[in-house]
Enzyme design. Structure first.
Site, PDB file in Angstrom:
ATOM      1  N   GLN A 191     -60.354  23.445  52.080  1.00 46.08           N
ATOM      2  CA  GLN A 191     -61.549  22.831  51.506  1.00 46.08           C
ATOM      3  C   GLN A 191     -61.147  21.804  50.449  1.00 46.08           C
ATOM      4  OE1 GLN A 191     -63.455  27.159  51.287  1.00 46.08           O
ATOM      5  NE2 GLN A 191     -64.805  25.709  50.296  1.00 46.08           N
ATOM      6  N   PHE A 222     -65.861  29.300  53.488  1.00 44.53           N
ATOM      7  CA  PHE A 222     -66.662  30.211  52.655  1.00 44.53           C
ATOM      8  C   PHE A 222     -66.080  30.402  51.261  1.00 44.53           C
ATOM      9  CE2 PHE A 222     -67.269  31.518  57.151  1.00 44.53           C
ATOM     10  CZ  PHE A 222     -68.590  31.101  57.289  1.00 44.53           C
ATOM     11  N   GLU A 226     -60.822  27.116  49.201  1.00 45.02           N
ATOM     12  CA  GLU A 226     -60.967  26.143  48.105  1.00 45.02           C
ATOM     13  C   GLU A 226     -59.622  25.983  47.403  1.00 45.02           C
ATOM     14  OE1 GLU A 226     -64.329  26.589  45.425  1.00 45.02           O
ATOM     15  OE2 GLU A 226     -63.309  25.422  43.882  1.00 45.02           O
ATOM     16  N   ARG A 304     -69.520  31.268  36.243  1.00 46.29           N
ATOM     17  CA  ARG A 304     -70.763  31.184  37.008  1.00 46.29           C
ATOM     18  C   ARG A 304     -71.516  32.521  36.952  1.00 46.29           C
ATOM     19  NH1 ARG A 304     -73.500  27.544  40.403  1.00 46.29           N
ATOM     20  NH2 ARG A 304     -71.909  25.927  40.419  1.00 46.29           N
ATOM     21  N   ARG A 336     -68.614  32.058  48.636  1.00 46.80           N
ATOM     22  CA  ARG A 336     -70.027  31.647  48.664  1.00 46.80           C
ATOM     23  C   ARG A 336     -70.873  32.291  47.550  1.00 46.80           C
ATOM     24  NH1 ARG A 336     -72.725  31.212  54.654  1.00 46.80           N
ATOM     25  NH2 ARG A 336     -74.037  29.398  54.274  1.00 46.80           N
ATOM     26  N   PHE A 338     -69.860  32.141  44.360  1.00 43.46           N
ATOM     27  CA  PHE A 338     -68.874  31.869  43.314  1.00 43.46           C
ATOM     28  C   PHE A 338     -69.171  32.630  42.019  1.00 43.46           C
ATOM     29  CE2 PHE A 338     -66.339  28.884  40.613  1.00 43.46           C
ATOM     30  CZ  PHE A 338     -65.230  28.742  41.417  1.00 43.46           C
ATOM     31  N   THR A 434     -69.377  23.826  37.745  1.00 43.72           N
ATOM     32  CA  THR A 434     -69.597  24.100  36.322  1.00 43.72           C
ATOM     33  C   THR A 434     -68.543  23.385  35.472  1.00 43.72           C
ATOM     34  OG1 THR A 434     -68.316  26.134  36.467  1.00 43.72           O
ATOM     35  CG2 THR A 434     -70.683  26.309  36.819  1.00 43.72           C
ATOM     36  N   ALA A 503     -69.110  24.492  45.839  1.00 38.41           N
ATOM     37  CA  ALA A 503     -70.239  24.484  44.911  1.00 38.41           C
ATOM     38  C   ALA A 503     -71.513  23.943  45.582  1.00 38.41           C
ATOM     39  CB  ALA A 503     -69.896  23.701  43.646  1.00 38.41           C
ATOM     40  N   GLU A 705     -74.836  27.706  49.406  1.00 32.66           N
ATOM     41  CA  GLU A 705     -74.662  29.024  48.816  1.00 32.66           C
ATOM     42  C   GLU A 705     -75.949  29.772  48.451  1.00 32.66           C
ATOM     43  OE1 GLU A 705     -71.983  26.959  46.014  1.00 32.66           O
ATOM     44  OE2 GLU A 705     -70.877  28.830  46.025  1.00 32.66           O
TER      45      GLU A 705
HETATM   46  N1  MTE Z   1     -71.176  27.273  56.338  1.00 28.05           N
HETATM   47  C1  MTE Z   1     -70.272  27.436  57.323  1.00 28.05           C
HETATM   48  N2  MTE Z   1     -70.688  27.389  58.596  1.00 28.05           N
HETATM   49  N3  MTE Z   1     -68.954  27.644  57.050  1.00 28.05           N
HETATM   50  C2  MTE Z   1     -68.495  27.718  55.764  1.00 28.05           C
HETATM   51  O1  MTE Z   1     -67.303  27.908  55.528  1.00 28.05           O
HETATM   52  N4  MTE Z   1     -69.076  27.609  53.366  1.00 28.05           N
HETATM   53  C3  MTE Z   1     -70.131  27.811  52.381  1.00 28.05           C
HETATM   54  C4  MTE Z   1     -71.347  26.955  52.718  1.00 28.05           C
HETATM   55  N5  MTE Z   1     -71.712  27.099  54.093  1.00 28.05           N
HETATM   56  C5  MTE Z   1     -69.440  27.555  54.697  1.00 28.05           C
HETATM   57  C6  MTE Z   1     -70.789  27.312  55.042  1.00 28.05           C
HETATM   58  C7  MTE Z   1     -69.726  27.516  51.013  1.00 28.05           C
HETATM   59  S1  MTE Z   1     -68.894  28.680  50.146  1.00 28.05           S
HETATM   60  C8  MTE Z   1     -70.039  26.321  50.414  1.00 28.05           C
HETATM   61  S2  MTE Z   1     -69.643  26.022  48.800  1.00 28.05           S
HETATM   62  C9  MTE Z   1     -70.727  25.248  51.145  1.00 28.05           C
HETATM   63  O2  MTE Z   1     -70.999  25.598  52.483  1.00 28.05           O
HETATM   64  C10 MTE Z   1     -69.837  24.007  51.103  1.00 28.05           C
HETATM   65  O3  MTE Z   1     -70.352  22.955  51.816  1.00 28.05           O
HETATM   66  P1  MTE Z   1     -71.479  21.956  51.235  1.00 28.05           P
HETATM   67  O4  MTE Z   1     -71.106  21.687  49.820  1.00 28.05           O
HETATM   68  O5  MTE Z   1     -71.367  20.791  52.104  1.00 28.05           O
HETATM   69  O6  MTE Z   1     -72.766  22.697  51.343  1.00 28.05           O
HETATM   70  N1  HPA Z   2     -68.464  26.335  42.249  1.00 25.78           N
HETATM   71  C1  HPA Z   2     -67.635  26.389  43.288  1.00 25.78           C
HETATM   72  N2  HPA Z   2     -66.381  26.085  43.237  1.00 25.78           N
HETATM   73  C2  HPA Z   2     -65.888  25.721  42.062  1.00 25.78           C
HETATM   74  C3  HPA Z   2     -66.688  25.648  40.926  1.00 25.78           C
HETATM   75  C4  HPA Z   2     -68.047  25.969  41.025  1.00 25.78           C
HETATM   76  O1  HPA Z   2     -68.821  25.923  40.065  1.00 25.78           O
HETATM   77  N3  HPA Z   2     -65.904  25.256  39.914  1.00 25.78           N
HETATM   78  C5  HPA Z   2     -64.676  25.124  40.425  1.00 25.78           C
HETATM   79  N4  HPA Z   2     -64.658  25.392  41.718  1.00 25.78           N
HETATM   80 MO1  MOS Z   3     -68.044  27.623  48.023  1.00 25.08          MO
HETATM   81  S1  MOS Z   3     -67.576  29.457  47.242  1.00 25.08           S
HETATM   82  O1  MOS Z   3     -68.217  26.901  46.436  1.00 25.08           O
HETATM   83  O2  MOS Z   3     -66.513  27.125  48.568  1.00 25.08           O
END
Ligand code: MTE
Ligand code: HPA
Ligand code: MOS
Length: 765
Positions: A191, A222, A226, A304, A336, A338, A434, A503, A705
């Site tokens: 990620q 998920f 990261e 968080r 997800r 966090f 954050t 995030a 999330e």
């Molecule tokens: N959806 C799918 N299908 N697969 C994933 O790994 N990760 C989740 C969410 N939805 C995830 C998912 C998490 S932890 C985050 S932070 C967000 O997607 C990240 O993507 P976005 O910022 O584009 O929403």
């Molecule tokens: N959310 C998700 N990932 C992160 C954050 C947060 O606030 N800060 C650093 N990594």
């Molecule tokens: Mo999502 S836990 O912020 O990758």
């Protein structure tokens, strides 16, 4: 509104790292991990493993040309153990061989002698022994100490929430290719491409410009990728460096489950003060976070938790303390939500207990305390465009929930062996990293001379549909169809210094950057078109790939305009940068407008518990969610439904178990149970609140999330049903609420035979 990636996934055409055709000479690496969770390495004997035919090398920390250090927030994590091991399966050596099979066979021949140290797996034990990752963090608003005197009820208790395995379908892995001049290309399932670039650069001791990281897509992250994709990429790069050959390193599922961190388990103490009418006056809580062996993202995750300690409620006096407890487990990490879900679980547990003591339904306490416009959070930010009450009221109205509750009460009065339960779960989740500085992104948009377009941003596609959303933004900005636009892989040479896609802000940040890049191109093209057509600029637009005058199509088509613009030597390429405005947070006072906006919503959940077996089935999850204006309703609904099921899984089935030696017992899919379609709620109805986000790109709100936290209601719905079976009983709140635990709650301290023989079995059963 399609998610284009899905079509290729279904056909099996989408490529993941293990699908790439590897060049001739590629070698394969496997990771040898510690058989002990804590101790000193006395002797490492690689001789027998080295002697196996096909083994090219075995690499340990002594082979690292740069730093053996991969810690992101705190520099406390070795890539390969030097003298001590801190968790079971901590990487010690890399076996590189001609095939994956040979590498794995050879790893089994490695012999190690370890002097055992004491193993700590529980956060409160680590705290008692003063084993902390960093000093505790405290967020405070109002005056908690003064508030208790005004409370009619003070509820004190403790509760635990468990870990969660990410279980992305694609396990961790990377492919490192040495190129000319001491440079490397690393293809990683991450990620955070820049995090991988930084780790590889530190480990190899070469500048970042010699490492290009590319990410096509992930089979899920998920949060687990990261920061925790970086070690495997660093290891692949290290092997490629030493052997001067391409090296692929993919973790088998068993290694992935044992070697990587998960959602942080928490053990928490709370004290909640209320007036007799249910108004909450004060919250004090301490969260003992099971951080694992090193910091990783734990400090940010803990913050968080503290931000979201009050969930969607306005609590005027709050003091919350977070403690990062160092244990001998793989370092726990982003997942997800966090840390937000862990914080929300505690306030919901406290409200549940208050409802028992006060004899008032939990939903009355919840509803009474929902945030209102301009209410101040304990970290100083004010709730703006607050939709906490609105989503609750619309949920009540559209789903006629009080009729449903009456029906449940009737059902329960007529059935002894089956009991239904319900719970409400409001959410409020802050959108922005954050850590303010991370809220930045960039995009590059190219138009080729035939009119076709490519884009690439810092966003990583992991199934959440970020690329389809950004494509939608570019398509609207340029007035061209999705079919004319192609997504390029995320690559650190095209977009430098990227924040991880996390995030929930991937589409917000990168979508905004892509929007700015597209608007630069649109401005150039409109000027060019006005010049070609000899018409005033302000009357020109582009729609459906045709230049329009006062909204009416002209003769000038998109591809012709592109060619003529190129011929005039005008650039058809634009790069842009976006940084979220108006956010700041002071990490000394712990005050500030940390979030660009909040996402709200309310869920109502129903479950039926089989009181003979302790098993349960979720019957309904009814949600009024604040999606904003959706760029793609199919994707957004999918994100909401997937997150809800993942949240329900965390609360119920999914049990991460380590024994006292620090050995993961739930280390395969035979022992770690995740939701399947039979587990999914029979009726899942997620509705759109239907209001645009005044500050979001094109009116949208982040979706990734927040809906996971509706799952928390699942826990309390089950407990509500258990209490219908045992009125007046009160239980420890400890998730996951597995069927075994439900059974214990139904019958512990009760003579089971007597209880069962006294039950009347109705027709239904
Ligand atoms: N959806 C799918 N299908 N697969 C994933 O790994 N990760 C989740 C969410 N939805 C995830 C998912 C998490 S932890 C985050 S932070 C967000 O997607 C990240 O993507 P976005 O910022 O584009 O929403
Ligand atoms: N959310 C998700 N990932 C992160 C954050 C947060 O606030 N800060 C650093 N990594
Ligand atoms: Mo999502 S836990 O912020 O990758």
């Amino acid at each position: 509104m399609k998610n284009y990636d899905i079509i290729n996934h279904v056909r099996g055409e989408s490529q993941f790292i293990d699908d790439l055709n590897v060049p001739q000479g590629t070698l394969f690496a496997t990771v040898y991990g510690s058989p002990s969770a804590h101790g000193k390495i006395l002797n490492l004997d690689l001789s027998e493993a080295r002697a196996i035919k096909g083994v090219k090398d075995i690499i340990t920390y002594v082979d690292i040309p740069g730093q053996n250090q991969i810690g992101g927030i705190i520099k406390d994590e070795e890539l390969l153990a030097e003298h001590e091991v801190h968790f079971m399966q901590m990487p010690i050596a890399l076996v590189v061989a001609e095939s994956e099979f040979i590498a794995r066979e050879a790893a089994r021949k490695i012999k190690i002698e370890i002097e055992q140290y004491e193993v700590i797996t529980e956060p409160r034990e680590a705290f008692a022994k003063n084993k902390l990752i960093a000093p505790p963090r405290v967020f405070e608003g109002g005056n908690v100490d003064a508030a208790w005197a005004q409370c009619d009820y003070i509820i004190e208790g403790d509760c635990d929430s468990g870990g969660q395995e990410h279980l992305y379908l694609e396990t961790q892995g990377a492919f490192a290719i040495p190129l000319e001049g001491g440079t490397f290309k690393v293809i990683s399932s991450t990620q955070g491409p820049t995090a991988v670039q930084r780790v590889a650069s530190n480990v190899l001791g070469i500048p970042m410009n010699k490492i290009e990281v590319e990410v096509l897509r992930l089979g899920g992250g998920f949060g687990g990728k990261e920061d925790q994709a970086s070690p495997w990429a660093g290891m692949a790069a290290l092997c490629a460096y030493k052997l001067k050959r391409p090296v692929k390193l993919i973790l088998p599922r068993h290694d992935d489950m044992r070697m990587t961190g998960k959602r942080h388990p928490y053990s928490s103490d709370y004290k909640l003060g209320l007036k007799a009418d249910g108004t909450i006056l004060a919250l004090e809580a301490t969260y003992f976070q099971n951080s694992g062996a090193s910091a990783d993202l734990s400090p940010a995750v803990l913050d968080r938790t503290l931000f979201h300690a009050a969930n969607a409620y306005h609590i005027p006096n709050v003091r919350v303390t977070g403690v990062m407890c160092k244990t001998n487990l793989p370092s726990n990490t982003a997942f997800r939500g966090f840390g937000g879900p862990q914080g929300k679980f505690v306030i919901e547990a406290a409200i549940f207990k208050a409802s028992e003591v006060m004899g008032m339904p939990a939903y009355e306490i919840q509803k009474k305390n929902l945030l209102k416009e301009n209410d101040e959070f304990h970290f100083g930010q004010k709730a703006k465009h607050c939709r906490a009450r609105l989503s609750w009221e619309k949920m009540e109205e559209e789903f006629k929930v009080y009729d449903r509750i009456s029906a449940i009460e009737k059902y329960n009065s007529e059935n002894d062996l089956m009991k239904k339960g319900y719970a409400f779960m409001p959410i409020c989740f802050g959108i922005s990293f954050t850590n303010t500085l991370m809220n930045q992104a960039s995009a590059l948009v190219n138009i080729y001379t035939d009119g076709s377009v490519t884009f690439t941003t810092a966003a990583v596609e992991m199934g959440q549909g970020v690329n389809a959303k950004i494509k939608e933004i570019i398509s609207r900005m340029l007035g061209i169809s999705h079919d004319s636009i192609k997504t390029e892989p995320t690559n650190t040479s095209r977009n430098a210094n990227t924040s991880p896609t996390a995030a929930s802000s991937g589409a917000d940040l990168n979508g905004n950057a892509a929007k700015i890049a597209s608007s630069i191109l649109r401005d150039r093209l409109l000027r060019s078109a006005a010049e070609e057509l000899k018409l005033p600029l302000y009357e020109i637009s582009i729609k459906d790939e045709v230049v329009c005058h006062k909204g009416e199509p002209t003769e000038l088509k998109w591809h012709e305009l592109i060619l003529r613009t190129y011929n005039k030597r005008i650039s058809l390429q634009a790069q842009a940068f976006y940084a979220t405005p108006n956010i700041f947070f002071d990490r000394v006072t712990n005050k500030g407008d940390a979030f660009f906006y909040h996402v709200y919503g309310t869920a109502y959940i129903e479950v039926t518990v089989d009181c003979l077996k302790g098993t349960y089935q979720f019957n309904a999850v009814k949600v009024m969610h604040d999606f904003g204006e959706s760029l793609n309703e199919v994707i957004d609904r999918g994100q909401a439904e997937g997150a809800i099921i993942q949240g329900l899984g965390w609360m119920t089935l999914e049990e991460v178990i380590y024994n006292k030696d620090g050995r993961l017992l739930s280390d395969l899919l035979s022992t770690y149970k995740v939701p399947d379609i039979h587990f999914a709620p029979e009726d899942m109805d997620v509705r759109f609140l239907g209001l645009p986000n005044p500050v979001g790109i094109m009116g949208t709100k982040a979706i990734g999330e927040p809906p996971l936290m509706y799952g928390i209601g699942g826990y309390f719905a089950i407990m509500n049903a258990v209490k219908a079976f045992r009125p007046g009983a009160s239980f420890k709140i400890s998730s996951p609420y597995t069927a075994e635990k439900v059974l214990m709650n139904l019958y512990s301290n009760v003579n089971i035979d007597e209880k069962i023989s006294s039950l009347s079995v109705t027709e239904e059963k």
